[in-house]
Enzyme design. Sequence first.
Site, PDB file in Angstrom:
ATOM      1  CG  PHE A  38      -1.914   1.082   1.284  1.00 23.21           C
ATOM      2  CD1 PHE A  38      -3.031   1.054   0.470  1.00 23.21           C
ATOM      3  CD2 PHE A  38      -1.747   2.158   2.146  1.00 23.21           C
ATOM      4  CE1 PHE A  38      -3.971   2.071   0.512  1.00 23.21           C
ATOM      5  CE2 PHE A  38      -2.680   3.177   2.200  1.00 23.21           C
ATOM      6  CZ  PHE A  38      -3.792   3.139   1.383  1.00 23.21           C
ATOM      7  CB  SER A 106       2.979  -4.437   3.229  1.00 23.86           C
ATOM      8  OG  SER A 106       2.281  -3.682   4.194  1.00 23.86           O
ATOM      9  CG  MET A 107      -2.709  -4.108   0.294  1.00 27.39           C
ATOM     10  SD  MET A 107      -3.393  -2.609  -0.415  1.00 27.39           S
ATOM     11  CE  MET A 107      -2.422  -2.477  -1.934  1.00 27.39           C
ATOM     12  CG  ASP A 207       6.914  -4.279  10.041  1.00 27.63           C
ATOM     13  OD1 ASP A 207       6.584  -3.093   9.873  1.00 27.63           O
ATOM     14  OD2 ASP A 207       6.552  -5.197   9.281  1.00 27.63           O
ATOM     15  CG  HIS A 237       6.719  -2.650   6.459  1.00 27.60           C
ATOM     16  ND1 HIS A 237       5.988  -3.740   6.892  1.00 27.60           N
ATOM     17  CD2 HIS A 237       6.056  -2.169   5.370  1.00 27.60           C
ATOM     18  CE1 HIS A 237       4.938  -3.902   6.111  1.00 27.60           C
ATOM     19  NE2 HIS A 237       4.951  -2.973   5.173  1.00 27.60           N
TER      20      HIS A 237
END
Length: 267
Positions: A38, A106-107, A207, A237
């Site tokens: 994202f 992530s996303m 993260d 992250h």
Amino acid sequence: MPPSTPDRGTDLTAPLTIAARPELTGGRRIAVLLSHGFTGSPASMRPWGEHLGALGYAVAVPLLPGHGTTWQDLNTRRWADWYAELTRVFDALRAEHDAVVVGGLSMGGALVLRLAADRPDEVAGVMVVNPAVATRRLDVKLLPVLKHLVSSFPAIAGDIKKPGVLEHGYDRTPLKAIHSLMQAWPALRADLPRITAPLVYFRSADDHVVDDATEPLVIGGVSSADVTRVALPESYHVATLDNDAPTIFAESAAFVARVTSSAQGVA
């Protein structure tokens, strides 16, 4: 020829496409679909994709709708838009290759988990790096109201430990769009048991974007008999661009080779 290092004229945020080289993969045409996160872009996945491409795998890293433009544009897009683009590329890869492994950051990790839950017989393997399907942040409960009062929050992009490395993401976090992402989480969590493909879960020790709520839900929720956790002790992250990127590249290459070893070759 293997993909070369991008020159200064390369748009790092553009989609990445690398053709399969079956002569390097035992005559089989194997593809890997990678999804960025994202507010990010293919720039965060490009080195990973190029590493796998050099080994003979076809690689596709799409630019998700609303990304690579402006955060205001992203605020007009929703989970359904991002998932539709990912499935479109997946279907194209499936039509031309013997097996497809999916991976995401992530996303992007949430998106490929959704795909693996929806297509359990078509996904050969799943690779996730610091995926997000839950959070412990209490302010998330205010998003339904806040998104109508405030357009964006400070950026979540750029959480990288290695000095001098850029993610090429947005400098703001659009609230309507991120609320849409979080609205998709409950259904995804409920459907995690539908995932049966082998899974490798890469997790950074520190993260600042995704907290520790997701990992036990994913690892404990999938039905996969083949689950591996790989620790990333020196990354934040965006680990695909961080100090532990070589670990991700090496472990994922071994994973792809292993989970696609039984794929039928091109006649």
